[in-house]
Structure formats: C-alpha cells, structure tokens
Design a protein around this motif. Structure first.
Motif, PDB file in Angstrom:
ATOM      1  N   GLY A 122       0.819  -1.206   0.000  1.00 51.37           N
ATOM      2  CA  GLY A 122       0.000   0.000   0.000  1.00 51.37           C
ATOM      3  C   GLY A 122       0.854   1.257   0.000  1.00 51.37           C
ATOM      4  O   GLY A 122       2.033   1.240  -0.325  1.00 51.37           O
ATOM      5  N   LYS A 123       0.232   2.364   0.393  1.00 56.31           N
ATOM      6  CA  LYS A 123       0.914   3.664   0.420  1.00 56.31           C
ATOM      7  C   LYS A 123       1.483   3.927   1.807  1.00 56.31           C
ATOM      8  O   LYS A 123       0.864   3.628   2.816  1.00 56.31           O
ATOM      9  N   ILE A 124       2.679   4.517   1.823  1.00 54.10           N
ATOM     10  CA  ILE A 124       3.330   4.909   3.073  1.00 54.10           C
ATOM     11  C   ILE A 124       3.613   6.401   3.000  1.00 54.10           C
ATOM     12  O   ILE A 124       4.171   6.899   2.024  1.00 54.10           O
ATOM     13  N   LYS A 125       3.233   7.106   4.065  1.00 49.87           N
ATOM     14  CA  LYS A 125       3.430   8.554   4.133  1.00 49.87           C
ATOM     15  C   LYS A 125       4.526   8.844   5.147  1.00 49.87           C
ATOM     16  O   LYS A 125       4.509   8.327   6.260  1.00 49.87           O
ATOM     17  N   ILE A 126       5.502   9.688   4.762  1.00 49.46           N
ATOM     18  CA  ILE A 126       6.582  10.098   5.644  1.00 49.46           C
ATOM     19  C   ILE A 126       6.260  11.510   6.119  1.00 49.46           C
ATOM     20  O   ILE A 126       6.125  12.426   5.309  1.00 49.46           O
ATOM     21  N   VAL A 127       6.162  11.676   7.444  1.00 50.65           N
ATOM     22  CA  VAL A 127       5.747  12.945   8.034  1.00 50.65           C
ATOM     23  C   VAL A 127       6.781  13.370   9.075  1.00 50.65           C
ATOM     24  O   VAL A 127       7.282  12.544   9.835  1.00 50.65           O
ATOM     25  N   CYS A 128       7.094  14.670   9.088  1.00 46.23           N
ATOM     26  CA  CYS A 128       7.978  15.232  10.107  1.00 46.23           C
ATOM     27  C   CYS A 128       7.577  16.688  10.322  1.00 46.23           C
ATOM     28  O   CYS A 128       7.183  17.383   9.376  1.00 46.23           O
ATOM     29  N   HIS A 129       7.698  17.146  11.567  1.00 48.13           N
ATOM     30  CA  HIS A 129       7.355  18.520  11.914  1.00 48.13           C
ATOM     31  C   HIS A 129       8.261  19.490  11.149  1.00 48.13           C
ATOM     32  O   HIS A 129       9.463  19.287  11.060  1.00 48.13           O
ATOM     33  N   ASP A 130       7.685  20.524  10.570  1.00 44.20           N
ATOM     34  CA  ASP A 130       8.373  21.576   9.799  1.00 44.20           C
ATOM     35  C   ASP A 130       8.868  21.103   8.431  1.00 44.20           C
ATOM     36  O   ASP A 130       9.651  21.788   7.794  1.00 44.20           O
ATOM     37  N   TYR A 131       8.461  19.943   7.973  1.00 43.91           N
ATOM     38  CA  TYR A 131       8.833  19.448   6.654  1.00 43.91           C
ATOM     39  C   TYR A 131       7.569  19.046   5.889  1.00 43.91           C
ATOM     40  O   TYR A 131       6.564  18.666   6.490  1.00 43.91           O
ATOM     41  N   LYS A 132       7.649  19.133   4.564  1.00 41.66           N
ATOM     42  CA  LYS A 132       6.534  18.705   3.727  1.00 41.66           C
ATOM     43  C   LYS A 132       6.480  17.179   3.731  1.00 41.66           C
ATOM     44  O   LYS A 132       7.500  16.518   3.567  1.00 41.66           O
ATOM     45  N   SER A 133       5.291  16.637   3.917  1.00 38.10           N
ATOM     46  CA  SER A 133       5.156  15.182   3.944  1.00 38.10           C
ATOM     47  C   SER A 133       5.213  14.624   2.522  1.00 38.10           C
ATOM     48  O   SER A 133       4.885  15.307   1.555  1.00 38.10           O
ATOM     49  N   VAL A 134       5.663  13.376   2.426  1.00 37.31           N
ATOM     50  CA  VAL A 134       5.848  12.713   1.144  1.00 37.31           C
ATOM     51  C   VAL A 134       5.165  11.351   1.221  1.00 37.31           C
ATOM     52  O   VAL A 134       5.213  10.677   2.243  1.00 37.31           O
ATOM     53  N   THR A 135       4.531  10.942   0.122  1.00 41.15           N
ATOM     54  CA  THR A 135       3.875   9.642   0.066  1.00 41.15           C
ATOM     55  C   THR A 135       4.520   8.798  -1.025  1.00 41.15           C
ATOM     56  O   THR A 135       4.762   9.275  -2.130  1.00 41.15           O
ATOM     57  N   PHE A 136       4.797   7.532  -0.687  1.00 36.53           N
ATOM     58  CA  PHE A 136       5.391   6.580  -1.623  1.00 36.53           C
ATOM     59  C   PHE A 136       4.557   5.310  -1.642  1.00 36.53           C
ATOM     60  O   PHE A 136       3.889   4.973  -0.660  1.00 36.53           O
ATOM     61  N   ASN A 137       4.632   4.609  -2.755  1.00 35.36           N
ATOM     62  CA  ASN A 137       4.105   3.261  -2.811  1.00 35.36           C
ATOM     63  C   ASN A 137       5.098   2.377  -2.064  1.00 35.36           C
ATOM     64  O   ASN A 137       6.312   2.537  -2.186  1.00 35.36           O
ATOM     65  N   SER A 138       4.624   1.419  -1.286  1.00 36.04           N
ATOM     66  CA  SER A 138       5.520   0.633  -0.436  1.00 36.04           C
ATOM     67  C   SER A 138       6.536  -0.172  -1.247  1.00 36.04           C
ATOM     68  O   SER A 138       7.610  -0.499  -0.744  1.00 36.04           O
ATOM     69  N   ASP A 139       6.242  -0.470  -2.495  1.00 39.38           N
ATOM     70  CA  ASP A 139       7.180  -1.232  -3.318  1.00 39.38           C
ATOM     71  C   ASP A 139       8.299  -0.361  -3.879  1.00 39.38           C
ATOM     72  O   ASP A 139       9.344  -0.877  -4.275  1.00 39.38           O
ATOM     73  N   SER A 140       8.107   0.949  -3.922  1.00 39.32           N
ATOM     74  CA  SER A 140       9.091   1.819  -4.570  1.00 39.32           C
ATOM     75  C   SER A 140       9.685   2.868  -3.630  1.00 39.32           C
ATOM     76  O   SER A 140       9.979   3.980  -4.049  1.00 39.32           O
ATOM     77  N   ILE A 141       9.871   2.534  -2.352  1.00 38.18           N
ATOM     78  CA  ILE A 141      10.480   3.489  -1.417  1.00 38.18           C
ATOM     79  C   ILE A 141      11.984   3.474  -1.644  1.00 38.18           C
ATOM     80  O   ILE A 141      12.620   2.426  -1.588  1.00 38.18           O
ATOM     81  N   PRO A 142      12.584   4.656  -1.884  1.00 38.50           N
ATOM     82  CA  PRO A 142      14.038   4.692  -2.077  1.00 38.50           C
ATOM     83  C   PRO A 142      14.770   4.510  -0.739  1.00 38.50           C
ATOM     84  O   PRO A 142      14.186   4.678   0.328  1.00 38.50           O
TER      85      PRO A 142
END
Length: 166
Positions: free
Chosen positions: A61-81
């Motif tokens: 599925g989709k994974i979202k990377i979130v951090c305070h003061d940064y723009k969040s990014v969403t990746f497909n779980s198969d293509s996370i760098p």
C-alpha cells in the motif's frame, strides 16, 4: 538436526528481507532528520533515529513520511528509495535589520527600583477629582483601608528587600 538448522536459517533470512532500512535527510542541508515517522493506513510503522535512519517493515500500500516543519511525502511501499529527501517548510532569513527612533526609546536606569514605575504616576488628590470635595478614597484611607494594588505593591517591595538582604 540438519533440517532444523536449515529451517532456522531460512526463517532468519526471510525475516531480514521483510524489513527495509531507510535514511531520511534534509534536502537543503543534507543533515539527518530525527523523529520523522512512517504512516501506513493510519498506523505509525517506524520513527527515524537521531542519525535519520529507520527500519521499516515490508507492507503493501501507500506509506506517508511525516515530520514537523517538513513537507510530507507519500510513496508506494514497493518503490520506497533508500534515501528520502524532505523539503523544509520554514523560510530562513539571511539578515534582519531593526530600525528605530532613538527619541522614542525609554532607557531603564542602571539601578532599578520597584517603585520607579509608580513615581511617574500622578498622586491621588485627597480632595477627590479636581479638588471638588473630599473623595471617598480619602475617607476610606482614614480608617486604614488600602487598595489591593497598594497591598500587593508593598508585599512585593518587602519580598524584594528581604531577598536583597540574603
């Protein structure tokens, strides 16, 4: 006995492959980002360490990377760098200049007394407003009444004096 060892080896290698190590860094400064977290279907999967590294379990599925003061990014779980660059949402200023009028600046005296701020006030008139008779404040003060502000001012003054003696 050999079969058990082979099965344990297969189990260990598959469990290692079920995780992925990901590094999260700042896009501009290239510094590691601490406490970024990975969200999958509303659940937090992992946090980054102070070195900016997280061990992420394999999910679909989709994974979202979130951090305070940064723009969040969403990746497909198969293509996370292996390295994720997050962009800061904060604007940094190069230089700040403060311009003021010297005549409007009030300087605090070197030795500051708590009563200095009250000396500038106009003293109360014992005859009331504009001298048009005896004010109610004057009559009440004759019987020993002090307003709460004056009681508080005297209490603070005593505490400051006691503190100064220590």
């Amino acid at each position: 006995m050999r079969i058990i060892i082979i099965l344990q080896l297969i189990f260990i290698t598959t469990s290692i492959r079920a995780q992925q190590m990901i590094s999260v860094i700042d896009q501009d400064t290239r510094n590691p980002i601490w406490r970024a977290y990975f969200i999958h279907d509303g659940d937090t999967l992992a946090y980054t360490s102070p070195e900016g590294i997280a061990i992420l379990p394999k999910v679909s599925g989709k994974i979202k990377i979130v951090c305070h003061d940064y723009k969040s990014v969403t990746f497909n779980s198969d293509s996370i760098p292996g390295v994720i660059h997050l962009k800061s949402e904060l604007e940094q200023l190069d230089e700040i200049t403060v311009i003021g009028d010297k005549d409007k600046v009030k300087h605090k005296p070197e030795k500051w007394d708590y009563n200095d701020q009250f000396k500038a006030r106009k003293p109360r008139d014992w005859l009331g407003e504009g001298g048009a008779g005896i004010g109610i404040d004057a009559i009440i003060r004759l019987f020993g009444y002090k307003p709460k502000s004056e009681q508080r001012r005297n209490r603070v003054k005593r505490n400051l004096e006691a503190y100064g003696k220590n």
